[in-house]
Every structure is written in structure tokens, then in C-alpha cells.
Scaffold this active site. Structure first.
Site, PDB file in Angstrom:
ATOM      1  CE  LYS A   1      -1.779   1.510   4.072  1.00  0.00           C
ATOM      2  NZ  LYS A   1      -1.473   2.920   4.414  1.00  0.00           N
ATOM      3  CG  ASN A   2       2.238   2.692   3.537  1.00  0.00           C
ATOM      4  OD1 ASN A   2       1.088   3.003   3.225  1.00  0.00           O
ATOM      5  ND2 ASN A   2       2.606   2.469   4.780  1.00  0.00           N
TER       6      ASN A   2
ATOM      7  CB  CYS B   1      -5.314  10.566  11.519  1.00  0.00           C
ATOM      8  SG  CYS B   1      -3.911   9.606  11.997  1.00  0.00           S
TER       9      CYS B   1
ATOM     10  NE  ARG C   1      -0.026  10.152  10.204  1.00  0.00           N
ATOM     11  CZ  ARG C   1      -0.476   9.141   9.471  1.00  0.00           C
ATOM     12  NH1 ARG C   1      -1.626   8.579   9.763  1.00  0.00           N
ATOM     13  NH2 ARG C   1       0.214   8.722   8.425  1.00  0.00           N
TER      14      ARG C   1
ATOM     15  CG  ASP D   1       5.890  20.740  10.244  1.00  0.00           C
ATOM     16  OD1 ASP D   1       5.250  19.688  10.414  1.00  0.00           O
ATOM     17  OD2 ASP D   1       7.052  20.899  10.670  1.00  0.00           O
TER      18      ASP D   1
ATOM     19  CG  ASP E   1       3.179   1.504   9.740  1.00  0.00           C
ATOM     20  OD1 ASP E   1       3.364   1.762   8.534  1.00  0.00           O
ATOM     21  OD2 ASP E   1       2.842   2.366  10.563  1.00  0.00           O
TER      22      ASP E   1
ATOM     23  NE  ARG F   1      -7.424   4.136   5.699  1.00  0.00           N
ATOM     24  CZ  ARG F   1      -7.041   5.338   6.107  1.00  0.00           C
ATOM     25  NH1 ARG F   1      -7.546   5.851   7.205  1.00  0.00           N
ATOM     26  NH2 ARG F   1      -6.144   6.015   5.439  1.00  0.00           N
TER      27      ARG F   1
HETATM   28  C1  EPZ Z   1       4.027   7.063   6.498  1.00  0.00           C
HETATM   29  O1  EPZ Z   1       3.185   8.065   7.032  1.00  0.00           O
HETATM   30  C2  EPZ Z   1       3.166   5.831   6.340  1.00  0.00           C
HETATM   31  N1  EPZ Z   1       2.079   6.099   5.398  1.00  0.00           N
HETATM   32  C3  EPZ Z   1       2.603   5.425   7.703  1.00  0.00           C
HETATM   33  O2  EPZ Z   1       1.866   4.227   7.524  1.00  0.00           O
HETATM   34  C4  EPZ Z   1       3.765   5.152   8.652  1.00  0.00           C
HETATM   35  O3  EPZ Z   1       3.253   4.848   9.928  1.00  0.00           O
HETATM   36  C5  EPZ Z   1       4.665   6.393   8.728  1.00  0.00           C
HETATM   37  O4  EPZ Z   1       5.099   6.761   7.403  1.00  0.00           O
HETATM   38  C6  EPZ Z   1       5.904   6.158   9.576  1.00  0.00           C
HETATM   39  O5  EPZ Z   1       6.620   5.080   9.067  1.00  0.00           O
HETATM   40  C7  EPZ Z   1       2.352   6.109   4.069  1.00  0.00           C
HETATM   41  O6  EPZ Z   1       3.477   5.878   3.641  1.00  0.00           O
HETATM   42  C8  EPZ Z   1       1.200   6.378   3.153  1.00  0.00           C
HETATM   43  P1  EPZ Z   1       5.865  10.474   8.637  1.00  0.00           P
HETATM   44  P2  EPZ Z   1       3.697   9.598   7.089  1.00  0.00           P
HETATM   45  O7  EPZ Z   1       5.707  11.748   7.877  1.00  0.00           O
HETATM   46  O8  EPZ Z   1       4.591   9.880   5.940  1.00  0.00           O
HETATM   47  C9  EPZ Z   1       5.920  13.805  11.983  1.00  0.00           C
HETATM   48  C10 EPZ Z   1       0.080   2.779   7.796  1.00  0.00           C
HETATM   49  O9  EPZ Z   1      -0.291   2.194   8.816  1.00  0.00           O
HETATM   50  N2  EPZ Z   1       5.822  14.778  10.880  1.00  0.00           N
HETATM   51  O10 EPZ Z   1       7.062   9.615   8.362  1.00  0.00           O
HETATM   52  O11 EPZ Z   1       2.506  10.447   7.303  1.00  0.00           O
HETATM   53  C11 EPZ Z   1       4.667  12.964  12.124  1.00  0.00           C
HETATM   54  O12 EPZ Z   1       3.721  13.634  12.929  1.00  0.00           O
HETATM   55  C12 EPZ Z   1       0.466   4.229   7.857  1.00  0.00           C
HETATM   56  O13 EPZ Z   1       0.222   2.229   6.663  1.00  0.00           O
HETATM   57  C13 EPZ Z   1       5.891  16.143  11.180  1.00  0.00           C
HETATM   58  O14 EPZ Z   1       6.008  16.544  12.335  1.00  0.00           O
HETATM   59  O15 EPZ Z   1       4.568   9.583   8.411  1.00  0.00           O
HETATM   60  C14 EPZ Z   1       5.183  11.708  12.777  1.00  0.00           C
HETATM   61  O16 EPZ Z   1       5.277  11.928  14.174  1.00  0.00           O
HETATM   62  C15 EPZ Z   1       0.143   4.833   9.204  1.00  0.00           C
HETATM   63  N3  EPZ Z   1       5.807  17.037  10.157  1.00  0.00           N
HETATM   64  C16 EPZ Z   1       6.604  11.563  12.211  1.00  0.00           C
HETATM   65  O17 EPZ Z   1       6.936  12.844  11.661  1.00  0.00           O
HETATM   66  C17 EPZ Z   1       5.671  16.642   8.851  1.00  0.00           C
HETATM   67  O18 EPZ Z   1       5.619  17.520   7.957  1.00  0.00           O
HETATM   68  C18 EPZ Z   1       6.752  10.537  11.107  1.00  0.00           C
HETATM   69  O19 EPZ Z   1       5.719  10.803  10.194  1.00  0.00           O
HETATM   70  C19 EPZ Z   1       5.617  15.264   8.569  1.00  0.00           C
HETATM   71  C20 EPZ Z   1       5.708  14.347   9.599  1.00  0.00           C
END
Ligand code: EPZ
Length: 417
Positions: A22-23, A116, A121, A124, A304, A396
Site C-alpha cells: 500500500k505504502n 488522525c 501528523r 509542515d 506500523d 484500508r
Molecule cells: C508514512 O506516514 C506511512 N504512510 C505510515 O503508515 C507510517 O506509519 C509512517 O510513514 C511512519 O513510518 C504512508 O506511507 C502512506 P511520517 P507519514 O511523515 O509519511 C511527523 C500505515 O499504517 N511529521 O514519516 O505520514 C509525524 O507527525 C500508515 O500504513 C511532522 O512533524 O509519516 C510523525 O510523528 C500509518 N511534520 C513523524 O513525523 C511533517 O511535515 C513521522 O511521520 C511530517 C511528519
């Protein structure tokens, strides 16, 4: 709303083939917006999130057709470069269209995803990166309005490794004028898969999989034709389904180098895991041994898989310490596991899981995608019947999980709640 009913206590045996990731699929579909013409995606899983992104692209004016596991996206004519709140609120990964729209069409209007279940999430880092590339970003009425004549290459240092942030900026920089250097990037296999897809489109990207990615912008890209990589989180979930039931399963399609941290922890907990010709074989002990683990960006233990390993440890010998460092609210499966007899104490980002001799089946509520998977796993072990409600969360990210588990001997079925 469907529910999943499980009569627990049967060790899983046999072999199962995992679906496409998916990802990895979501960012690659978003990347099809970068080029006129039809991109082809092979081995695409049948998932709600993939359908949602397809609807979003159609709303923009692209053509999306699916035939079995093959998806075709024709992004020649994208009339409306925008992603509405109605669509983005159901799937935050919709934010992945932002980079492609700005860099190809010079403008984008994308709803802020909002929080969410598992955390705030924010995006920024995505916006900071686009501004560094020269985009004008305005936030109004819950939407990001981004404009740019042509993005210009720049050096971007992420405050923290963000998977979709890295992916969004890689796509934006692919058509920018000049060289971009992204630092402190996410190193997940899905980031590498996207870079390979962009290079197949004529992009010039190097360093994906390390924390520094260099992109030399080009004037135009051509459509891609890719096979999506296997879903490492589904693979890890199925390894843990074998673990929690004390089974012996061959997970076909699982790639050891995508799961180093998870395999190490399962071995520490007593599992025998051996690479076989086209997958990983796991032989699980009757009871796992307690292990401590901490989630971290790749190659650390994947957040995950945190809920799924915690379910296994709820019946381990001894006490385990689990630390969730990536998201601020990813312990919602704990209260549901506790209803099944698990003994888990939460203190901030840390959970202490004291192994119990047995879990008992109960009606439980899924709250998010991976929490629902952990409840299914607990149901496979629990004595009696477990009914997992709100399985739309599960749908999902898992393709026909109950059918896959049934084929491994589980007594599991989907029911209309
Ligand atoms: C990706 O989400 C995955 N989704 C998530 O999988 C996965 O849990 C996550 O990466 C971490 O591995 C997809 O790839 C579609 P991040 P993403 O940006 O990119 C903070 C699932 O179960 N952050 O790596 O949204 C954020 O809040 C899903 O399949 C900021 O602060 O995660 C988090 O604490 C759930 N500012 C951390 O970074 C930003 O601009 C990591 O988030 C972006 C992120």
C-alpha cells in the site's frame, strides 16, 4: 459495517502470499501526475486507500482504470489540480499529490489533512520544503494554496525523517530547474521504490535509501510501467500471526532486507525465521519470550508493526517494554487488548506488557489500521470467540486478510455487524 469473527486457539500452518505494498503504491500513483500519458502499475493490492486515491485523481480530471491487479492512470489532462477536504480527510496520504501538482501545473489546492487517530501528523515539513523550492504557500480555510512558475533546485534539511515528506519533495524536485539535495530523508523501502519509478520516468534521482537524496530536475517526464514491491508490513503482520498462534508458516513474497528489525525481535522472542526461495519461513514457540523494543524510522523497528508485536508479547513469558517514538497516540489497541485479558500498563510513550497465560475472546473495537490487525492477531490466540468491529479500518491496508488467515487454518470469517 462488517465485523470479523475469530474462534481462537489454532496454530497457523501452511503458506501464504503477501500482496503489493500500500505504502509503495500510493506515492507511485501520485507520481503519475508528473507526466502526460498513461502510467501502468502491476500487482496493485485491492485496498480502500488505493480506491480513494483513484477517486481523487479522477476528480482532478485524470483517467483511472483497473483490470485485476493492473491499474492504469492517464494524467494527460488534469483540469482541476485540487484535493478536497471530503477526500483528504478519509486518507491523509492524499497530501502526496501536492508536490506533483505544483511542479507540473504550477499550482495546487490541497486540503490540510487534519489529525488522525494516531496523532496530529502535521505536514509542515512538506510545506517548508516546497517553499525552499520556490513555491508560494498560503493556508486559507483549511486548504494549502501553492503556486510556482517553475520550482528551482534547493537544499532542504528535514527536521525529522518523514516518509511522505521525503516522497513529496522528491517528486516536486524531479521537474524543478536545477539540482536539489534533500537531507535527513526517510530511508524506507517505499522511498527507494518511488525513486526507481521516477528514474524509470526519466527522472535523475540518486541516494534514495540513504539520508541524503540528490535530484537533478528535468524538463519533462514520461509515464511509468512498474511492478509494485511486496507489502513488508503485511508480511510482518503475517509473521506475527504465526508467532502468536505458535504456528509454522511460509510467508511468500516477504523480503528479509525489508524486515531486519522485526525479524531480529521475533528471533529474540524465540521464533525460528529462515529465508526460503521466495519468502520467509517462521516456526514459532508455543509461548513467545518477552522482549523490549522501541519504534524508529527505517531501518529501526517499524511503528506500523508495534501493535501487532505487542499482541504477541501479551502472551509471552515475562514482561516487555514497548516504546513508541514515531506517533504520539499509537497505543489505542491497548485498552481493547486489555478487555481480552492482556496486562498492559501505559506511561506516556512507554507500555509495559506483562505476559499472561491466556487471552479470552471478546467483542472489541478497531480504532485504526494497525490496531485492528493486532486485535485480529489476539483473537487468533484467545480462547473463545473474538469479534472485531469496524473492520473498515482493516480494509484500508490489508487485502482479504481473513481469507489469507483462513487458508492457514484459522477459524475466522467476515460477518455483517
Ligand atoms: C508514512 O506516514 C506511512 N504512510 C505510515 O503508515 C507510517 O506509519 C509512517 O510513514 C511512519 O513510518 C504512508 O506511507 C502512506 P511520517 P507519514 O511523515 O509519511 C511527523 C500505515 O499504517 N511529521 O514519516 O505520514 C509525524 O507527525 C500508515 O500504513 C511532522 O512533524 O509519516 C510523525 O510523528 C500509518 N511534520 C513523524 O513525523 C511533517 O511535515 C513521522 O511521520 C511530517 C511528519
Amino acid at each position: 459495517m462488517d465485523a470479523i469473527e475469530i474462534a481462537g486457539g489454532k496454530p497457523l500452518h501452511g503458506e501464504v502470499k503477501i500482496s503489493g505494498s500500500k505504502n509503495a503504491t500510493l506515492p507511485q500513483i501520485a507520481a503519475s501526475l508528473l507526466a502526460p500519458g498513461t502510467s501502468i502499475f502491476r500487482g496493485v493490492p485491492e485496498l480502500a486507500d488505493i480506491r480513494t486515491l483513484g477517486r481523487l485523481l479522477v476528480h482532478m480530471g485524470a483517467r483511472v482504470d483497473r483490470e485485476g491487479g493492473t491499474l492504469r492512470v492517464d494524467a494527460s489532462a488534469v483540469a482541476k489540480p485540487e484535493a478536497t477536504y471530503e477526500l483528504v480527510k478519509t486518507m491523509r496520504a492524499s497530501v502526496l499529490v501536492l508536490g506533483p501538482l505544483v511542479t507540473r501545473f504550477g499550482r495546487a489546492r490541497v486540503s490540510l489533512p487534519g489529525g488522525c487517530a494516531i496523532g496530529a501528523r502535521p505536514i509542515d515539513q512538506h510545506l517548508k520544503g516546497l517553499e525552499a523550492l520556490g513555491a508560494k504557500i498560503e493556508l486559507s480555510h483549511g486548504y494549502v494554496e501553492a503556486k510556482a512558475d517553475r520550482l528551482r533546485g534547493a537544499t532542504i534539511l528535514f527536521d525529522l525523517p518523514t516518509v511522505t515528506g521525503t516522497e513529496n519533495l522528491m517528486m516536486a524536485a524531479a521537474l524543478a530547474d536545477g539540482r536539489s539535495i534533500l537531507e535527513n530523508c526517510a530511508r524506507e523501502p517505499e522511498v527507494i521504490a518511488l525513486a526507481e519509478a521516477l528514474n524509470a520516468m526519466g527522472g535523475r534521482i540518486a541516494g534514495a535509501g540513504t539520508s541524503v537524496i540528490t535530484i537533478d530536475g528535468v524538463d519533462a517526464l514520461r509515464p511509468m510501467d512498474v511492478e509494485v514491491i511486496p507489502d513488508r508490513i503485511e508480511a510482518g503482520t503475517l509473521l506475527m500471526a504465526a508467532m502468536i498462534t505458535g504456528g509454522d508458516v511460509l510467508v511468500r513474497g516477504a523480503k528479509a532486507d525489508h524486515l531486519d528489525a522485526a525479524i531480529a525481535k521475533l528471533r529474540e522472542a524465540g521464533a525460528k525465521i529462515t529465508p526460503e526461495s521466495d519468502g520467509l519461513r517462521v516456526i514459532a514457540p508455543q509461548k513467545p519470550t518477552a522482549v523490549d523494543f522501541i519504534t524508529a524510522p527505517f531501518p529501526g523497528f517499524p511503528t506500523d508493526l508495534q501493535a501487532q508485536l505487542m499482541a504477541c508479547l501479551s502472551v509471552a513469558k515475562g514482561a516487555s517494554r514497548v516504546v513508541e517514538t514515531v506517533f504520539e497516540n499509537r497505543f489505542m489497541h491497548v485498552q481493547e487488548l486489555s478487555r481480552m485479558g492482556a496486562d498492559i500498563a501505559i506511561d506516556g510513550h512507554t507500555a509495559v506488557v506483562r505476559g499472561v497465560t491466556r487471552l479470552s475472546g471478546a467483542p472489541v473495537m478497531a480504532t485504526d489500521l494497525r490496531a485492528s490487525a493486532s486485535l485480529v492477531l489476539a483473537g487468533l490466540r484467545a480462547e473463545g470467540t473474538t469479534t472485531v468491529q469496524r473492520v473498515y479500518h482493516l480494509d484500508r491496508g490489508y487485502e482479504a486478510l481473513e481469507a489469507k488467515l483462513q487458508a492457514l487454518g484459522a477459524n475466522i470469517r467476515r460477518v455483517k455487524a
